[in-house]
Design an enzyme around this catalytic site. Structure first.
Site, PDB file in Angstrom:
ATOM      1  N   HIS A 185      34.328  57.333   4.376  1.00 38.57           N
ATOM      2  CA  HIS A 185      35.182  58.496   3.724  1.00 38.57           C
ATOM      3  C   HIS A 185      36.462  57.976   3.968  1.00 38.57           C
ATOM      4  CE1 HIS A 185      37.047  62.124   2.702  1.00 38.57           C
ATOM      5  NE2 HIS A 185      37.516  62.462   3.784  1.00 38.57           N
ATOM      6  N   THR A 233      48.704  62.509   0.345  1.00 37.65           N
ATOM      7  CA  THR A 233      46.973  62.021   0.525  1.00 37.65           C
ATOM      8  C   THR A 233      46.221  62.999  -0.595  1.00 37.65           C
ATOM      9  OG1 THR A 233      46.290  63.499   2.035  1.00 37.65           O
ATOM     10  CG2 THR A 233      47.170  61.564   2.794  1.00 37.65           C
ATOM     11  N   GLU A 242      34.493  70.644  -2.540  1.00 36.58           N
ATOM     12  CA  GLU A 242      35.029  71.773  -1.751  1.00 36.58           C
ATOM     13  C   GLU A 242      36.065  72.257  -2.470  1.00 36.58           C
ATOM     14  OE1 GLU A 242      36.482  68.331   0.970  1.00 36.58           O
ATOM     15  OE2 GLU A 242      37.558  70.037   1.512  1.00 36.58           O
ATOM     16  N   CYS A 244      34.453  67.109   2.977  1.00 34.18           N
ATOM     17  CA  CYS A 244      34.168  65.959   2.191  1.00 34.18           C
ATOM     18  C   CYS A 244      32.602  65.424   2.365  1.00 34.18           C
ATOM     19  CB  CYS A 244      35.241  64.955   2.472  1.00 34.18           C
ATOM     20  SG  CYS A 244      36.786  65.599   2.256  1.00 34.18           S
TER      21      CYS A 244
HETATM   22  N1  COA Z   1      56.290  51.841   7.116  1.00 38.82           N
HETATM   23  C1  COA Z   1      55.010  51.294   7.535  1.00 38.82           C
HETATM   24  N2  COA Z   1      53.987  52.234   8.116  1.00 38.82           N
HETATM   25  C2  COA Z   1      54.668  53.767   8.501  1.00 38.82           C
HETATM   26  C3  COA Z   1      56.051  53.813   8.217  1.00 38.82           C
HETATM   27  C4  COA Z   1      56.713  52.835   7.496  1.00 38.82           C
HETATM   28  N3  COA Z   1      57.980  53.155   7.195  1.00 38.82           N
HETATM   29  N4  COA Z   1      56.220  55.067   8.383  1.00 38.82           N
HETATM   30  C5  COA Z   1      54.928  55.637   9.127  1.00 38.82           C
HETATM   31  N5  COA Z   1      54.196  54.545   9.295  1.00 38.82           N
HETATM   32  C6  COA Z   1      52.779  54.748   9.433  1.00 38.82           C
HETATM   33  C7  COA Z   1      52.759  55.456  10.705  1.00 38.82           C
HETATM   34  O1  COA Z   1      53.124  54.581  12.021  1.00 38.82           O
HETATM   35  C8  COA Z   1      51.302  55.934  10.729  1.00 38.82           C
HETATM   36  O2  COA Z   1      50.481  54.801  11.241  1.00 38.82           O
HETATM   37  P1  COA Z   1      49.207  54.937  11.963  1.00 38.82           P
HETATM   38  O3  COA Z   1      48.246  56.105  11.539  1.00 38.82           O
HETATM   39  O4  COA Z   1      48.535  53.887  12.376  1.00 38.82           O
HETATM   40  O5  COA Z   1      49.686  55.982  13.475  1.00 38.82           O
HETATM   41  C9  COA Z   1      51.128  56.228   9.293  1.00 38.82           C
HETATM   42  O6  COA Z   1      52.225  55.660   8.456  1.00 38.82           O
HETATM   43  C10 COA Z   1      51.119  57.588   9.135  1.00 38.82           C
HETATM   44  O7  COA Z   1      52.360  58.170   9.502  1.00 38.82           O
HETATM   45  P2  COA Z   1      52.531  59.693  10.330  1.00 38.82           P
HETATM   46  O8  COA Z   1      53.760  59.553  10.418  1.00 38.82           O
HETATM   47  O9  COA Z   1      51.486  59.774  11.043  1.00 38.82           O
HETATM   48  O10 COA Z   1      52.047  60.557   8.948  1.00 38.82           O
HETATM   49  P3  COA Z   1      52.301  61.949   8.792  1.00 38.82           P
HETATM   50  O11 COA Z   1      52.775  62.797   9.931  1.00 38.82           O
HETATM   51  O12 COA Z   1      52.843  62.239   7.598  1.00 38.82           O
HETATM   52  O13 COA Z   1      50.736  62.494   8.441  1.00 38.82           O
HETATM   53  C11 COA Z   1      48.423  62.537   8.106  1.00 38.82           C
HETATM   54  C12 COA Z   1      49.856  61.552   8.206  1.00 38.82           C
HETATM   55  C13 COA Z   1      47.212  61.697   7.652  1.00 38.82           C
HETATM   56  C14 COA Z   1      48.157  63.330   9.230  1.00 38.82           C
HETATM   57  C15 COA Z   1      48.832  63.388   6.666  1.00 38.82           C
HETATM   58  O14 COA Z   1      49.005  62.969   5.819  1.00 38.82           O
HETATM   59  C16 COA Z   1      47.776  64.528   6.702  1.00 38.82           C
HETATM   60  O15 COA Z   1      47.664  65.504   7.373  1.00 38.82           O
HETATM   61  N6  COA Z   1      46.589  64.302   5.692  1.00 38.82           N
HETATM   62  C17 COA Z   1      45.926  65.274   5.350  1.00 38.82           C
HETATM   63  C18 COA Z   1      44.689  65.402   6.096  1.00 38.82           C
HETATM   64  C19 COA Z   1      43.745  63.962   6.330  1.00 38.82           C
HETATM   65  O16 COA Z   1      44.001  63.029   5.477  1.00 38.82           O
HETATM   66  N7  COA Z   1      43.087  63.726   7.470  1.00 38.82           N
HETATM   67  C20 COA Z   1      42.531  62.551   7.787  1.00 38.82           C
HETATM   68  C21 COA Z   1      41.024  62.772   8.438  1.00 38.82           C
HETATM   69  S1  COA Z   1      39.895  63.774   7.433  1.00 38.82           S
END
Ligand code: COA
Length: 391
Positions: free
Chosen positions: A237, A156, A83, A115
């Site tokens: 995945h 990520t 992709e 993916c």
């Molecule tokens: N210590 C431990 N864990 C922590 C933490 C800390 N200090 N701070 C945050 N976390 C945890 C959160 O509780 C969360 O856990 P959960 O998923 O079980 O709720 C996790 O870390 C991620 O934190 P979050 O605040 O949700 O992260 P984010 O707003 O930065 O976004 C994604 C995370 C995945 C949405 C973001 O990285 C993204 O958009 N990625 C690209 C798309 C993707 O990968 N999608 C997945 C499906 S294809």
């Protein structure tokens, strides 16, 4: 498959880039608590391409050991799933075909659905081999995952390629039917042609992924698929490795199984070792999980493992595969360990300057510095053409 002939993955080889950015370095730059990356996302580092690495060089590097071990004969088709394609028209696999010196009487095509693409490639390959069991099909998943700088997705990112030789009477893995399928028109992640990075609704993508787990599993079971208890491991995945645990929790819940934390860990933990240090490799990610499972477990002879492939947008598939007795003799864990460990660790400034550069678009002749440790490189762009060579 509705045939007595075993068809599946005969050999499997991984490659990644020559550089690696630890998440500790990203956290130092943006002030995040590194535990968010290490524990919250389950990510420790991300592979970063050098100036002369891309999906083509990684794909060819992953496939080369397969051709060296088995020879080029009867490789009738190359399916490259990606992709993060380098051209809107020409299939990246044509460059790979040339770098590998494959015969001209070969069919080469590129497949795309976020993916998920490589799993479609695997199914197409199985169909071709079913029609003519002498054929061998090279299926390659290769991606460089890049999000906007300073966005949540940046943590990520990653890059890797997985090359699989699909044959009759395979040494590693026999694909078994049915497949559980799920498609839903959602805008969780997409990349318009004019953008270098995707647009992403991160939280929605997690929810869409979990909906797809439920939908694909229900479809798998409704077609007479095996019960949960018949599986000895589950490869998901992994856009980030914690996602695999969330997904398995969803699967257990959908299947009405007891949510046992120990079982959750046992089923998923052996699949995360490559993805947590390589990062998201999009189409290749579930096959990095599969490779890790085969390498980390020595008790899978004749056992069934589950693969869940998800591509945003979205298309998903759950399939079962039987591990072939004696599979361990055909694995490549030493080469994979070296590919990961030999990466050069870079600091945030180096990563940022690599991310902020882009290939010239003026049609001139631009040589690229020799930086890769891999066997192939992008040596130049000239007249809007990419020039690849053995390194
Ligand atoms: N210590 C431990 N864990 C922590 C933490 C800390 N200090 N701070 C945050 N976390 C945890 C959160 O509780 C969360 O856990 P959960 O998923 O079980 O709720 C996790 O870390 C991620 O934190 P979050 O605040 O949700 O992260 P984010 O707003 O930065 O976004 C994604 C995370 C995945 C949405 C973001 O990285 C993204 O958009 N990625 C690209 C798309 C993707 O990968 N999608 C997945 C499906 S294809």
């Amino acid at each position: 498959m509705s045939t007595d002939l075993a068809i599946g993955v005969h050999d499997l080889s991984l490659r990644t880039t020559s550089l690696v950015l630890p998440h500790a370095e990203l956290a130092r730059y943006n002030g995040s608590d590194v535990a968010k990356y290490h524990k919250g996302l389950g990510q420790r580092a991300m592979s970063v391409p050098t100036e002369d690495e891309d999906i083509v060089t990684m794909a060819a590097a992953a496939a080369l050991p397969l051709i060296e071990r088995h020879g080029p004969d009867d490789v009738t088709t190359v399916v490259l799933a990606t992709e993060s394609s380098v051209d809107q028209s020409k299939a990246a696999g044509v460059y790979v075909h040339s770098l590998l010196g494959l015969a001209s009487n070969t069919r080469v095509v590129e497949v795309k659905q976020a993916c998920y693409g490589a799993t479609a490639g695997l199914q197409f390959a199985a169909g071709l081999v079913h029609r003519d069991p002498r054929q061998r099909v090279l299926v390659i998943a290769s991606d460089v995952s890049q999000y906007d700088l300073d966005s949540p997705g940046e943590a990520t990112q990653g890059a890797a390629a997985a090359a699989m030789l699909v044959t009759a009477d395979p040494a590693l893995l026999e694909l078994t039917g049915p497949s559980g399928l799920f498609t839903a028109d959602v805008m969780d992640f997409w990349r318009p042609n004019y953008r270098a990075t995707p647009l992403v609704n991160g939280k929605e993508s997690v929810a869409a992924y979990l909906d797809a787990v439920e939908g694909a599993w229900r479809d798998y079971r409704s077609q007479g698929g095996l019960p949960l208890t018949d599986f000895r491991g589950f490869c998901y995945h992994q856009p980030y490795t914690r996602m695999a645990f969330k997904a398995h929790r969803q699967l257990l819940e959908t299947a009405g199984a007891h949510l046992d934390e120990e079982a959750l860990h046992r089923d998923v933990a052996p699949t995360t070792s490559y993805n947590e240090t390589v990062g998201n490799s999009y189409t290749a990610s579930v096959y990095l999980a599969l490779t890790a499972l085969l390498e980390n477990r020595d008790d899978l002879d004749g056992r069934t493992v589950g693969l869940f492939s998800y591509g945003s947008g979205s298309v998903a598939e759950f399939l079962a595969a039987r591990v072939r007795p004696g599979y361990r003799a055909h694995l490549r864990q030493e080469a994979h360990r070296r590919a990961v460990e030999d990466r050069q660790v870079i600091d945030y400034a180096t990563y940022r300057s690599l991310r902020e550069r882009s290939l010239p678009t003026d049609g001139g002749w631009h040589e690229l510095p020799h930086r890769t440790q891999g066997p192939f490189r992008l040596t130049a762009v000239r007249d809007h053409q990419r020039i690849y060579e053995a390194a």
